[in-house]
Scaffold this motif. Structure first.
Motif, PDB file in Angstrom:
ATOM      1  N   MET A   1       0.637  -1.388  -0.249  1.00  0.00           N
ATOM      2  CA  MET A   1      -0.150   0.353  -0.384  1.00  0.00           C
ATOM      3  C   MET A   1       0.675   0.997  -0.037  1.00  0.00           C
ATOM      4  O   MET A   1       1.636   1.036   0.806  1.00  0.00           O
ATOM      5  CB  MET A   1      -0.826   0.399   1.330  1.00  0.00           C
ATOM      6  N   LEU A   3       1.065   5.206   0.555  1.00  0.00           N
ATOM      7  CA  LEU A   3       0.013   6.321   0.817  1.00  0.00           C
ATOM      8  C   LEU A   3       0.700   7.916  -0.075  1.00  0.00           C
ATOM      9  O   LEU A   3       2.145   8.197  -0.584  1.00  0.00           O
ATOM     10  CB  LEU A   3       1.332   6.325   2.060  1.00  0.00           C
ATOM     11  N   THR A   4      -0.063   8.667   0.515  1.00  0.00           N
ATOM     12  CA  THR A   4      -0.378   9.367  -0.567  1.00  0.00           C
ATOM     13  C   THR A   4       1.267  11.111  -0.336  1.00  0.00           C
ATOM     14  O   THR A   4       0.703  10.536   1.646  1.00  0.00           O
ATOM     15  CB  THR A   4      -2.039  10.098  -1.477  1.00  0.00           C
ATOM     16  N   ASP A   5       0.613  11.691  -0.701  1.00  0.00           N
ATOM     17  CA  ASP A   5       1.202  12.888  -0.434  1.00  0.00           C
ATOM     18  C   ASP A   5       0.843  13.613   0.928  1.00  0.00           C
ATOM     19  O   ASP A   5       0.470  14.369   2.318  1.00  0.00           O
ATOM     20  CB  ASP A   5       1.718  14.002  -1.033  1.00  0.00           C
ATOM     21  N   GLU A   7      -2.025  12.029   2.682  1.00  0.00           N
ATOM     22  CA  GLU A   7      -2.172  10.734   3.836  1.00  0.00           C
ATOM     23  C   GLU A   7      -0.760  11.094   4.748  1.00  0.00           C
ATOM     24  O   GLU A   7      -0.842  11.107   6.106  1.00  0.00           O
ATOM     25  CB  GLU A   7      -2.175   9.770   3.444  1.00  0.00           C
ATOM     26  N   ILE A   8       0.331  11.365   3.989  1.00  0.00           N
ATOM     27  CA  ILE A   8       1.961  11.584   5.144  1.00  0.00           C
ATOM     28  C   ILE A   8       1.755  12.980   6.308  1.00  0.00           C
ATOM     29  O   ILE A   8       1.737  12.565   6.826  1.00  0.00           O
ATOM     30  CB  ILE A   8       2.706  10.961   4.223  1.00  0.00           C
ATOM     31  N   LEU A  11      -0.584  11.903   8.703  1.00  0.00           N
ATOM     32  CA  LEU A  11      -0.331  11.207   9.739  1.00  0.00           C
ATOM     33  C   LEU A  11       0.820  11.614  10.800  1.00  0.00           C
ATOM     34  O   LEU A  11       0.902  11.818  11.973  1.00  0.00           O
ATOM     35  CB  LEU A  11       0.439  10.123   9.064  1.00  0.00           C
TER      36      LEU A  11
END
Length: 169
Positions: A1, A3-5, A7-8, A11
């Motif tokens: 999976m 992660l998109t920018d 989502e990062i 997070l």
């Protein structure tokens, strides 16, 4: 999976918020512990001074004072104390037990009711009589005593614990 920018970024923001809350919580508990430790240090110092001063005090001055005799008369008549009596008693107690009021107020910002109950304990008035003199119920006086112990020491205690502490300073 993967992660998109976005989502990062979310997070990282969540991690920063979590770490910040963790640090704030730790600091809050450290300050609370320091405050309690400071109070305990003050209490121990007061008790040491009280032991030394007990040798010098003549407690009979309280029991033979006009305000104490008036208190006994009020109890016989079932009356509560007047403001002038409270001030006079505070003066007698502070003169007999040097700085009693300052010691108490340095530990906790007491209400008049809190201080009056503590003062009557110091002059060895029974809790049921304290209720009469303060025009409060016995339950209210008991609640005041246990609440004060918890506020000053940061832990639950009985009414007797507060009384023992007051008599020790």
């Amino acid at each position: 999976m993967i992660l998109t920018d976005r989502e990062i970024f979310l997070l990282v923001i969540c991690a920063v918020i979590y770490i910040t809350l963790f640090v704030v919580t730790i600091q809050y508990h450290r300050r609370k512990i320091q405050l309690l430790q400071s109070r305990l240090d003050n209490i121990h110092a007061m008790q040491k001074i009280a032991v030394i001063e007990k040798k010098e005090h003549n407690v009979n001055t309280i029991f033979s004072s006009s305000v104490y005799l008036r208190i006994k008369q009020y109890l016989n008549e079932g009356k509560s104390m007047r403001d002038s009596d409270w001030h006079e008693l505070a003066e007698v107690v502070d003169n007999t037990y040097s700085g009693f009021s300052e010691k108490l107020y340095s530990l906790y910002n007491m209400s008049d009711q809190d201080y009056n109950v503590s003062m009557l304990i110091k002059v060895r008035i029974a809790p049921k009589d304290i209720a009469t003199l303060t025009a409060h119920s016995k339950e209210s006086v008991a609640s005041t005593r246990s609440r004060l112990y918890q506020k000053v020491f940061g832990k639950k205690g009985s009414t007797k614990d507060w009384d023992d502490f007051i008599l020790s300073i």
